[in-house]
Design an enzyme around this catalytic site. Structure first.
Site, PDB file in Angstrom:
ATOM      1  N   LYS A 114      -2.054  -8.914 -21.620  1.00 32.84           N
ATOM      2  CA  LYS A 114      -3.143  -9.980 -21.517  1.00 32.84           C
ATOM      3  C   LYS A 114      -3.365 -10.776 -22.165  1.00 32.84           C
ATOM      4  CE  LYS A 114      -4.746  -6.365 -18.023  1.00 32.84           C
ATOM      5  NZ  LYS A 114      -6.317  -5.819 -17.429  1.00 32.84           N
ATOM      6  N   LYS A 200       3.841  -6.441 -11.487  1.00 34.29           N
ATOM      7  CA  LYS A 200       2.158  -5.375 -10.543  1.00 34.29           C
ATOM      8  C   LYS A 200       1.659  -5.994  -9.499  1.00 34.29           C
ATOM      9  CE  LYS A 200      -0.741  -1.238 -11.485  1.00 34.29           C
ATOM     10  NZ  LYS A 200      -1.987  -0.394 -12.304  1.00 34.29           N
ATOM     11  N   LYS A 203      -5.061  -8.259  -9.517  1.00 34.81           N
ATOM     12  CA  LYS A 203      -6.413  -8.937  -8.465  1.00 34.81           C
ATOM     13  C   LYS A 203      -6.247 -10.067  -9.465  1.00 34.81           C
ATOM     14  CE  LYS A 203      -8.666  -4.719  -8.985  1.00 34.81           C
ATOM     15  NZ  LYS A 203     -10.131  -4.453  -9.456  1.00 34.81           N
TER      16      LYS A 203
END
Length: 342
Positions: A114, A200, A203
């Site tokens: 991330k 994956k 959102k």
């Protein structure tokens, strides 16, 4: 409840929940809630570890709680609450920060992934995310935590902190913090993107077409499935590593239909993508319709939603404060005697 083992889990209120959240997490909680004493958190403190819109955070929080219930979570037997409304989460997080070696944190895979996405804007909060997650879990003396494979490393960190940095150092006999065990949800634990079967469903993906949101209208679902990535093969397979999109959509269909993957694979062994996409579209629309109806009733009844969250908070806060007090006492924090306070 006294004889039941306890579980703790939660989802971030970052945008609309999608079928990955539902099939990979919430649907499993629905199954587990009868067997376990269940605490379900809307983890809004985790939601601010990346860029977010303050005006949307509150609405997303209440929407997420409403979707928990709409998906089948029963507030009469589960405690549903908002993380930021219980200050013990932040306080225990700080204590655990001071007990955790930094090299343990540097091994966290999700931070590495991330932080690349966020670039120079990456925050200390994102780095510290697993410690807050550990505090979330340990506050409630959870016996088990339902996690997918991608969250297993974070649970292992929580276990290591509790055992090696708290229990072993500050208690000679009884554990201060309970060591939770994972419940690894195999089937459906990782629903993948509609546009890339190797990633994956998320959102945070900027492309809305990568996911089916729980509140998507039938025409939106139809459009997204029609545009979902496919291949040139005939037949829908599950175990072919060269066909990740086939595996992903077949697993989604299997969960929604209640049929074994092997049966679905056999049923669609000679089916083309066009026909299969029509079938999975129908199944998605049919499965999401009751969730969407219940959600609309709840979101338009703020009194009922606030009542659910207030009752959940009361029970969760009492338990969390007991754990925090136990930790602070064992770690040597000064506590004013009640007699002197009067």
């Amino acid at each position: 409840m006294a004889n039941k083992k306890r579980i703790l889990s939660g989802v971030q209120p970052t945008g609309d929940l999608h079928i990955g959240n539902w099939l990979g997490a919430i649907n499993n909680w629905v199954t587990l809630q009868e067997q376990y004493e269940t605490f379900l958190c809307v983890v809004d403190l985790h939601a601010i570890t990346a860029s977010y819109n303050p005006k949307e955070l509150s609405q997303n929080t209440i929407s997420t709680a409403a979707l928990y219930v709409a998906c089948g979570i029963d507030p009469n037997i589960c405690s549903i609450f908002v993380q930021s409304q219980i200050s013990a989460h932040s306080e225990l997080c700080w204590i655990l920060n001071c007990m955790t070696p930094i090299n343990w944190m540097e091994r966290m895979i999700q931070f590495k992934e991330k932080s690349i996405q966020q670039g120079n804007n990456v925050s200390i909060g994102l780095f510290d995310y697993p410690i807050l997650m550990a505090a979330d879990i340990l506050l409630y003396d959870a016996d088990f935590v339902p996690v997918g494979e991608d969250q297993k490393q974070h649970l292992e960190l929580a276990r290591d902190i509790a055992q090696q940095r708290i229990n072993a150092r500050f208690s000679k006999d009884k554990n201060i913090l309970k060591i939770p065990q994972p419940i690894i949800m195999k089937n459906g634990s990782k629903i993948m993107s509609l546009l890339d079967g190797s990633k994956k469903m998320s959102k945070s993906d900027l492309n809305e077409g990568s996911r089916i949101n729980l509140l998507d209208a039938p025409e939106i679902i139809t459009k997204k499935i029609k545009r979902a990535k496919s291949d040139s093969y005939i037949g829908i397979e599950f175990n072919n590593p060269e066909r990740p999109e086939s595996k992903n959509l077949l697993m989604i269909y299997s969960i929604l239909s209640g049929k074994e993957i092997s049966q679905c694979e056999n049923d669609f062994s000679e089916t083309g993508w066009g026909t299969f996409k029509n079938l999975i579209t129908e199944k998605l629309i049919e499965s999401l319709e009751p969730i969407q109806k219940k959600y609309k009733l709840l979101i338009n009844d703020p009194y009922q939603l606030n009542k659910i969250l207030d009752e959940g908070k009361e029970k969760a806060e009492d338990l969390a404060n007991q754990t925090l007090k136990r930790v602070k006492t064992k770690l040597g924090f000064f506590e004013m005697e009640k007699k002197l306070c009067q």
